[in-house]
Design a protein around this motif. Structure first.
Motif, PDB file in Angstrom:
ATOM      1  N   LYS A 166       2.152   3.063  -0.584  1.00 13.41           N
ATOM      2  CA  LYS A 166       0.862   2.534  -0.305  1.00 13.41           C
ATOM      3  C   LYS A 166       0.137   3.292  -0.445  1.00 13.41           C
ATOM      4  CE  LYS A 166       2.327  -0.817   1.032  1.00 13.41           C
ATOM      5  NZ  LYS A 166       2.788  -1.647   0.487  1.00 13.41           N
ATOM      6  N   GLU A 167      -0.511   4.386  -0.420  1.00 10.90           N
ATOM      7  CA  GLU A 167      -1.816   5.087  -0.695  1.00 10.90           C
ATOM      8  C   GLU A 167      -1.654   4.952  -1.940  1.00 10.90           C
ATOM      9  OE1 GLU A 167      -1.129   8.517   2.917  1.00 10.90           O
ATOM     10  OE2 GLU A 167      -0.629   8.811   0.317  1.00 10.90           O
ATOM     11  N   TYR A 168      -1.037   5.289  -2.665  1.00  7.65           N
ATOM     12  CA  TYR A 168      -1.216   4.661  -4.955  1.00  7.65           C
ATOM     13  C   TYR A 168      -1.913   2.727  -5.014  1.00  7.65           C
ATOM     14  CZ  TYR A 168       0.435   4.418  -9.591  1.00  7.65           C
ATOM     15  OH  TYR A 168       0.607   4.462 -10.650  1.00  7.65           O
ATOM     16  N   GLU A 169      -0.635   2.596  -3.977  1.00  8.15           N
ATOM     17  CA  GLU A 169      -1.222   1.188  -4.634  1.00  8.15           C
ATOM     18  C   GLU A 169      -2.721   0.609  -4.114  1.00  8.15           C
ATOM     19  OE1 GLU A 169       1.557  -2.197  -2.740  1.00  8.15           O
ATOM     20  OE2 GLU A 169       3.498  -0.397  -3.221  1.00  8.15           O
ATOM     21  N   LEU A 170      -3.128   1.605  -3.384  1.00 10.74           N
ATOM     22  CA  LEU A 170      -4.641   1.060  -2.626  1.00 10.74           C
ATOM     23  C   LEU A 170      -5.389   1.733  -3.706  1.00 10.74           C
ATOM     24  CD1 LEU A 170      -6.626   0.893  -0.704  1.00 10.74           C
ATOM     25  CD2 LEU A 170      -5.916   2.326   0.060  1.00 10.74           C
ATOM     26  N   LEU A 171      -5.069   2.828  -3.805  1.00 10.79           N
ATOM     27  CA  LEU A 171      -6.389   3.570  -5.507  1.00 10.79           C
ATOM     28  C   LEU A 171      -6.086   2.640  -6.849  1.00 10.79           C
ATOM     29  CD1 LEU A 171      -7.771   5.740  -6.441  1.00 10.79           C
ATOM     30  CD2 LEU A 171      -6.051   7.104  -6.352  1.00 10.79           C
ATOM     31  N   LEU A 172      -5.159   2.564  -6.989  1.00 17.67           N
ATOM     32  CA  LEU A 172      -4.685   1.855  -8.257  1.00 17.67           C
ATOM     33  C   LEU A 172      -5.357   0.477  -7.863  1.00 17.67           C
ATOM     34  CD1 LEU A 172      -3.398   1.270 -10.958  1.00 17.67           C
ATOM     35  CD2 LEU A 172      -1.421   0.138  -9.833  1.00 17.67           C
ATOM     36  N   ARG A 184     -11.580  -5.617   4.375  1.00 20.76           N
ATOM     37  CA  ARG A 184     -10.576  -5.379   4.383  1.00 20.76           C
ATOM     38  C   ARG A 184      -9.137  -5.974   4.874  1.00 20.76           C
ATOM     39  NH1 ARG A 184     -14.102  -2.928   7.144  1.00 20.76           N
ATOM     40  NH2 ARG A 184     -14.431  -0.778   7.403  1.00 20.76           N
ATOM     41  N   GLU A 185     -10.054  -7.780   4.788  1.00 25.41           N
ATOM     42  CA  GLU A 185      -8.515  -8.465   5.021  1.00 25.41           C
ATOM     43  C   GLU A 185      -8.055  -8.774   3.616  1.00 25.41           C
ATOM     44  OE1 GLU A 185     -11.881  -8.857   5.778  1.00 25.41           O
ATOM     45  OE2 GLU A 185     -11.866  -9.943   8.462  1.00 25.41           O
ATOM     46  N   GLN A 186      -8.665  -9.178   2.640  1.00 25.35           N
ATOM     47  CA  GLN A 186      -8.597  -9.036   1.490  1.00 25.35           C
ATOM     48  C   GLN A 186      -7.678  -8.230   0.705  1.00 25.35           C
ATOM     49  OE1 GLN A 186     -11.248  -9.238  -1.374  1.00 25.35           O
ATOM     50  NE2 GLN A 186      -9.679  -9.774  -3.360  1.00 25.35           N
ATOM     51  N   LEU A 187      -7.734  -6.939   1.422  1.00 24.32           N
ATOM     52  CA  LEU A 187      -6.743  -5.579   0.991  1.00 24.32           C
ATOM     53  C   LEU A 187      -5.911  -5.306   2.018  1.00 24.32           C
ATOM     54  CD1 LEU A 187      -9.487  -2.850   1.016  1.00 24.32           C
ATOM     55  CD2 LEU A 187      -8.325  -3.587  -0.731  1.00 24.32           C
ATOM     56  N   LEU A 188      -5.542  -6.461   2.573  1.00 22.65           N
ATOM     57  CA  LEU A 188      -4.019  -6.847   3.574  1.00 22.65           C
ATOM     58  C   LEU A 188      -3.448  -7.363   3.115  1.00 22.65           C
ATOM     59  CD1 LEU A 188      -4.820  -6.057   7.504  1.00 22.65           C
ATOM     60  CD2 LEU A 188      -3.291  -4.448   6.028  1.00 22.65           C
ATOM     61  N   ARG A 189      -4.437  -7.974   2.588  1.00 21.04           N
ATOM     62  CA  ARG A 189      -3.479  -9.064   2.127  1.00 21.04           C
ATOM     63  C   ARG A 189      -3.005  -8.746   0.326  1.00 21.04           C
ATOM     64  NH1 ARG A 189      -7.419 -12.677   2.370  1.00 21.04           N
ATOM     65  NH2 ARG A 189      -8.102 -12.275   0.719  1.00 21.04           N
ATOM     66  N   GLU A 190      -3.803  -8.159  -0.551  1.00 21.99           N
ATOM     67  CA  GLU A 190      -3.414  -8.136  -1.895  1.00 21.99           C
ATOM     68  C   GLU A 190      -2.957  -6.754  -2.365  1.00 21.99           C
ATOM     69  OE1 GLU A 190      -3.987  -9.995  -4.283  1.00 21.99           O
ATOM     70  OE2 GLU A 190      -5.346 -11.852  -3.060  1.00 21.99           O
ATOM     71  N   VAL A 191      -2.790  -5.398  -1.478  1.00 21.32           N
ATOM     72  CA  VAL A 191      -2.143  -4.679  -1.415  1.00 21.32           C
ATOM     73  C   VAL A 191      -0.931  -4.797   0.067  1.00 21.32           C
ATOM     74  CG1 VAL A 191      -2.129  -1.873  -0.372  1.00 21.32           C
ATOM     75  CG2 VAL A 191      -4.185  -3.199  -2.265  1.00 21.32           C
ATOM     76  N   TRP A 192      -1.181  -5.130   1.087  1.00 24.40           N
ATOM     77  CA  TRP A 192      -0.035  -4.966   1.116  1.00 24.40           C
ATOM     78  C   TRP A 192       1.256  -6.957   1.995  1.00 24.40           C
ATOM     79  CZ3 TRP A 192      -4.316  -0.741   2.420  1.00 24.40           C
ATOM     80  CH2 TRP A 192      -3.892  -0.522   3.210  1.00 24.40           C
ATOM     81  N   LYS A 193       0.604  -7.338   1.131  1.00 25.84           N
ATOM     82  CA  LYS A 193       1.286  -8.401   1.223  1.00 25.84           C
ATOM     83  C   LYS A 193       1.192  -9.380   2.443  1.00 25.84           C
ATOM     84  CE  LYS A 193       1.492  -7.891  -2.918  1.00 25.84           C
ATOM     85  NZ  LYS A 193       0.392  -8.285  -4.589  1.00 25.84           N
ATOM     86  N   TYR A 194       0.588  -8.344   3.553  1.00 25.37           N
ATOM     87  CA  TYR A 194       0.736  -9.777   4.815  1.00 25.37           C
ATOM     88  C   TYR A 194       0.112 -10.837   4.450  1.00 25.37           C
ATOM     89  CZ  TYR A 194       1.910  -5.391   7.308  1.00 25.37           C
ATOM     90  OH  TYR A 194       1.431  -4.112   7.918  1.00 25.37           O
ATOM     91  N   GLU A 195       1.085 -11.843   5.316  1.00 24.66           N
ATOM     92  CA  GLU A 195       1.059 -13.081   5.182  1.00 24.66           C
ATOM     93  C   GLU A 195       0.775 -13.373   6.707  1.00 24.66           C
ATOM     94  OE1 GLU A 195       4.013 -15.395   3.647  1.00 24.66           O
ATOM     95  OE2 GLU A 195       4.159 -14.572   1.648  1.00 24.66           O
ATOM     96  N   PHE A 196       0.657 -12.636   7.335  1.00 28.90           N
ATOM     97  CA  PHE A 196       0.110 -12.712   8.939  1.00 28.90           C
ATOM     98  C   PHE A 196      -1.200 -11.790   8.880  1.00 28.90           C
ATOM     99  CE2 PHE A 196       3.296 -10.076   8.302  1.00 28.90           C
ATOM    100  CZ  PHE A 196       2.450  -8.637   8.614  1.00 28.90           C
ATOM    101  N   PHE A 197      -2.069 -12.083  10.242  1.00 29.32           N
ATOM    102  CA  PHE A 197      -3.151 -11.333  10.248  1.00 29.32           C
ATOM    103  C   PHE A 197      -2.673 -10.213  10.684  1.00 29.32           C
ATOM    104  CE2 PHE A 197      -6.186  -9.187  13.677  1.00 29.32           C
ATOM    105  CZ  PHE A 197      -7.079  -9.062  12.296  1.00 29.32           C
ATOM    106  N   GLY A 198      -2.818  -8.859  10.125  1.00 30.94           N
ATOM    107  CA  GLY A 198      -2.404  -7.602   9.628  1.00 30.94           C
ATOM    108  C   GLY A 198      -3.610  -6.337  11.315  1.00 30.94           C
ATOM    109  N   ASP A 199      -3.277  -5.551  11.061  1.00 25.23           N
ATOM    110  CA  ASP A 199      -4.140  -4.448  11.872  1.00 25.23           C
ATOM    111  C   ASP A 199      -5.040  -4.422  10.855  1.00 25.23           C
ATOM    112  OD1 ASP A 199      -6.396  -2.595  13.918  1.00 25.23           O
ATOM    113  OD2 ASP A 199      -3.913  -1.831  14.283  1.00 25.23           O
ATOM    114  N   LEU A 200      -6.418  -4.464  11.233  1.00 25.96           N
ATOM    115  CA  LEU A 200      -7.615  -4.138  10.515  1.00 25.96           C
ATOM    116  C   LEU A 200      -7.236  -2.131  10.190  1.00 25.96           C
ATOM    117  CD1 LEU A 200     -10.613  -6.228  10.218  1.00 25.96           C
ATOM    118  CD2 LEU A 200      -8.635  -6.387   9.166  1.00 25.96           C
ATOM    119  N   ARG A 201      -7.471  -1.459  10.943  1.00 22.29           N
ATOM    120  CA  ARG A 201      -7.696  -0.126  10.827  1.00 22.29           C
ATOM    121  C   ARG A 201      -5.813   0.436  10.308  1.00 22.29           C
ATOM    122  NH1 ARG A 201      -7.940   0.094  17.722  1.00 22.29           N
ATOM    123  NH2 ARG A 201      -5.714  -1.568  17.027  1.00 22.29           N
ATOM    124  N   THR A 202      -5.544  -0.601   9.956  1.00 19.88           N
ATOM    125  CA  THR A 202      -4.109  -0.863   8.876  1.00 19.88           C
ATOM    126  C   THR A 202      -4.965   0.589   7.501  1.00 19.88           C
ATOM    127  OG1 THR A 202      -2.374  -1.568   9.904  1.00 19.88           O
ATOM    128  CG2 THR A 202      -2.419  -1.029   7.227  1.00 19.88           C
TER     129      THR A 202
END
Length: 244
Positions: A166-172, A184-202
């Motif tokens: 996940k660190e690699y995907e975020l840096l890339l 943060r919402e965009q990064l959760l959606r694009e890097v973590w692929k969350y289709e639900f509301f995730g914890d922004l502190r992630t």
């Protein structure tokens, strides 16, 4: 659930409660995953270091060695994806889990079906990333950081830095669009692929961990990941003019 043979996928299930291990094993084996169990942290770490699992489901609170310590020691050697199993009131510990390299978490009590879906999603992301690294010849080179997506490797001032998936995907993701601000919402959606509301502190804890790893080789590399207050993060690249 994946476009690959699930029989080839091995998962280590770690929990000190036999009931939970049996439940997860039953549901995951229905999807034809190969399941290995561990009942405490010491056994989990030993098995995780001896064998290359595709995913580890890791309980947070365990005897002998808790999930935080297991993840921390494992990350010194391997980048195996880790999904942390945490109790509802262990929010601070979940943050610690991200800081030592966990990729995701799921809260107890959980639906076994939800675990199966989350496991499938994480494995799919990992598999897609591996497919991209073998077919995508992208080589991203900045002043201090070099990312070779063919080998999934990161060099900082010519020295290898070991990142979690996940660190690699975020840096890339950040380096592919230099100087662009991502919320943060965009990064959760694009890097973590969350289709639900995730914890922004992630996002925040992964950025912190990523900076720390980069900083061990180069403070300047770590400073490239810039916090834009109230908006999000960006990978900052200075133009030649601005350096003069």
């Amino acid at each position: 659930m994946l476009n690959m043979e699930n029989e080839e996928i091995s998962i280590l299930v770690v929990d000190d409660e036999e009931r939970i291990r049996r439940l997860l094993k039953m549901y995951l084996e229905r999807e034809h995953y190969q399941i290995t169990e561990a009942e405490d942290g010491e056994e989990a770490l030993k098995k995780a270091l001896e064998y290359d699992y595709d995913l580890i489901l890791l309980d947070l609170m365990m005897p002998k060695m808790d999930g935080i310590e297991v993840a921390e020691k494992l990350r010194e050697e391997k980048t195996t994806p880790i999904m942390m199993l945490t109790a509802k009131g262990e929010e601070v510990n979940r943050i610690q889990g991200f800081e030592v390299g966990a990729d995701d978490y799921i809260v107890k009590p959980f639906s076994p079906r939800e675990v199966v879906l989350r496991v499938s999603a994480m494995l799919k992301r990992t598999h897609v990333a591996k497919e991209k690294e073998s077919s995508d010849p992208d080589l991203i080179v900045t002043e201090h950081i070099e990312i070779d997506n063919r080998s999934h490797s990161v060099l900082v001032d010519k020295k290898t830095v070991n990142l979690t998936p996940k660190e690699y995907e975020l840096l890339l993701y950040l380096t592919r669009s230099p100087n662009q601000i991502f919320g943060r919402e965009q990064l959760l959606r694009e890097v973590w692929k969350y289709e639900f509301f995730g914890d922004l502190r992630t996002v925040d804890t992964h950025v912190k961990r990523l900076r720390e790893k980069l900083a061990k080789q180069s403070q300047e590399a770590a400073k490239s990941i810039v916090t834009v207050w109230g908006l999000g993060y960006k990978f900052s690249v200075q133009s030649e003019e601005s350096k003069k």
